[in-house]
Design a protein around this motif. Structure first.
Motif, mmCIF file in Angstrom:
data_model
loop_
_atom_site.group_PDB
_atom_site.id
_atom_site.type_symbol
_atom_site.label_atom_id
_atom_site.label_comp_id
_atom_site.label_asym_id
_atom_site.label_seq_id
_atom_site.Cartn_x
_atom_site.Cartn_y
_atom_site.Cartn_z
ATOM 1 N N ALA A 38 -0.165 2.182 6.281
ATOM 2 C CA ALA A 38 0.607 2.498 5.081
ATOM 3 C C ALA A 38 1.963 3.114 5.414
ATOM 4 O O ALA A 38 2.612 3.669 4.519
ATOM 5 N N ALA A 76 -4.878 5.677 -1.867
ATOM 6 C CA ALA A 76 -5.196 4.508 -1.042
ATOM 7 C C ALA A 76 -6.574 3.960 -1.393
ATOM 8 O O ALA A 76 -6.789 2.735 -1.417
ATOM 9 N N ILE A 122 0.961 4.065 -3.003
ATOM 10 C CA ILE A 122 0.632 5.467 -2.752
ATOM 11 C C ILE A 122 1.748 6.376 -3.235
ATOM 12 O O ILE A 122 1.510 7.394 -3.905
ATOM 13 N N LEU A 161 0.822 -1.199 0.000
ATOM 14 C CA LEU A 161 0.000 0.000 0.000
ATOM 15 C C LEU A 161 0.857 1.251 0.000
ATOM 16 O O LEU A 161 0.590 2.207 -0.757
ATOM 17 N N SER A 162 1.890 1.279 0.816
ATOM 18 C CA SER A 162 2.745 2.472 0.886
ATOM 19 C C SER A 162 3.467 2.711 -0.436
ATOM 20 O O SER A 162 3.590 3.861 -0.890
ATOM 21 N N VAL A 170 -5.074 7.299 6.716
ATOM 22 C CA VAL A 170 -4.676 6.115 5.944
ATOM 23 C C VAL A 170 -3.912 5.197 6.900
ATOM 24 O O VAL A 170 -2.692 5.317 7.042
ATOM 25 N N TYR A 222 -6.236 1.916 -4.495
ATOM 26 C CA TYR A 222 -5.583 0.642 -4.203
ATOM 27 C C TYR A 222 -6.589 -0.352 -3.617
ATOM 28 O O TYR A 222 -6.614 -1.526 -3.998
#
Length: 263
Positions: free
Chosen positions: A117, A149, A60, A56-57, A114, A152
């Motif tokens: 992340a 996010a 982003i 996820l990170s 978020v 995703y």
């Protein structure tokens, strides 16, 4: 016979229509279109899998700069709308020179959050008080991360459910050639014959008294013959050549789901 000969000559040039080439191109173009469509679907599947294979990170950081200002403004206007909006007012309170109350800060941070992340403070960057340029920039950056996010999450859900794709079951390719050549010749001849014959005699005499040694007399004759002959001739020659080429493609599709994540 000129028109008939023209029609026959046109019919003898049927090969110039290139009907086999027309049919061949229709078949190959249809085949190429189906292959190209299937390749585009496969490319979309590959891109989707590549995107969701990232953390996820990472996703982003790779996509946040692609988020447009319109999307960011929509998020901020929903999370921090103006108190008394007008036609000329800003769509959100997140503007340079504005202020945020504690309630507005909490509402904005909830929309920006978020978790999971590896983002500092889970992306909660809004603070109470005056909004400087630096604070506004930080909030907009956080909004871009939140939107990334969201995308995703959407992509991973699509992978879980599978991708909808189009599959060709069967199809028909049809071509037709309609060829017709006609010729027509006609002629006509019309004649008119008229004549007129006239004869005329004129005479006059004059005497001086009952008896006269002198007699004055005159006479004349006239004869005329007029003959008129007219001829009307008309010729009609026509030829018609009609070529109709028809091509049609009928393809039956069905939809199914391609499982992208069997687990």
């Amino acid at each position: 016979m000129g028109a008939v000969n023209d029609a026959l000559a046109a019919a003898s040039r049927l090969e110039d229509v290139q009907f086999p080439e027309f049919t061949c191109k229709l078949v190959t173009d249809t085949f190429d279109a189906l292959i190209a469509a299937n390749i585009r679907q496969q490319q979309a599947f590959v891109e989707l899998l590549q995107a969701t294979s990232k953390s996820l990170s990472t996703y982003i950081n790779d996509t946040k700069d692609d988020i447009g200002p319109t999307e960011i403004l929509q998020l901020l206007s929903a999370a921090a709308p103006p108190e008394n909006p007008t036609a000329d007012s800003d769509p959100t309170k997140v503007v340079v020179g504005g202020t945020l109350s504690a309630a507005e800060r909490d509402s904005l941070n909830t929309a920006l959050e978020v978790p999971g992340a590896s983002i500092a403070n889970d992306n909660k960057v809004a603070e109470t008080g005056n909004l400087t340029q630096a604070r506004v920039d930080a909030i907009m950056e956080a909004a871009a991360k939140r939107i990334a996010a969201n995308k995703y999450t959407l992509l991973t859900e699509m992978v879980r459910q599978g991708m909808l794709r189009l599959v060709v079951e069967d199809g028909t390719i049809e071509t037709r050639l309609s060829f017709r050549a006609t010729g027509f010749d006609s002629s006509s001849l019309r004649s008119t014959d008229a004549s007129r014959t006239a004869f005329q005699f004129r005479a006059n005499a004059k005497t001086g008294g009952l008896v006269s040694a002198w007699v004055k007399a005159s006479a004349s004759t006239s004869y005329s013959n007029v003959r008129v002959r007219t001829v009307d001739t008309s010729q009609v020659s026509s030829s018609t050549l009609t070529v109709d080429i028809f091509g049609g493609v009928k393809i039956n599709f069905r939809t199914d789901y391609l499982p992208l994540n069997p687990a």
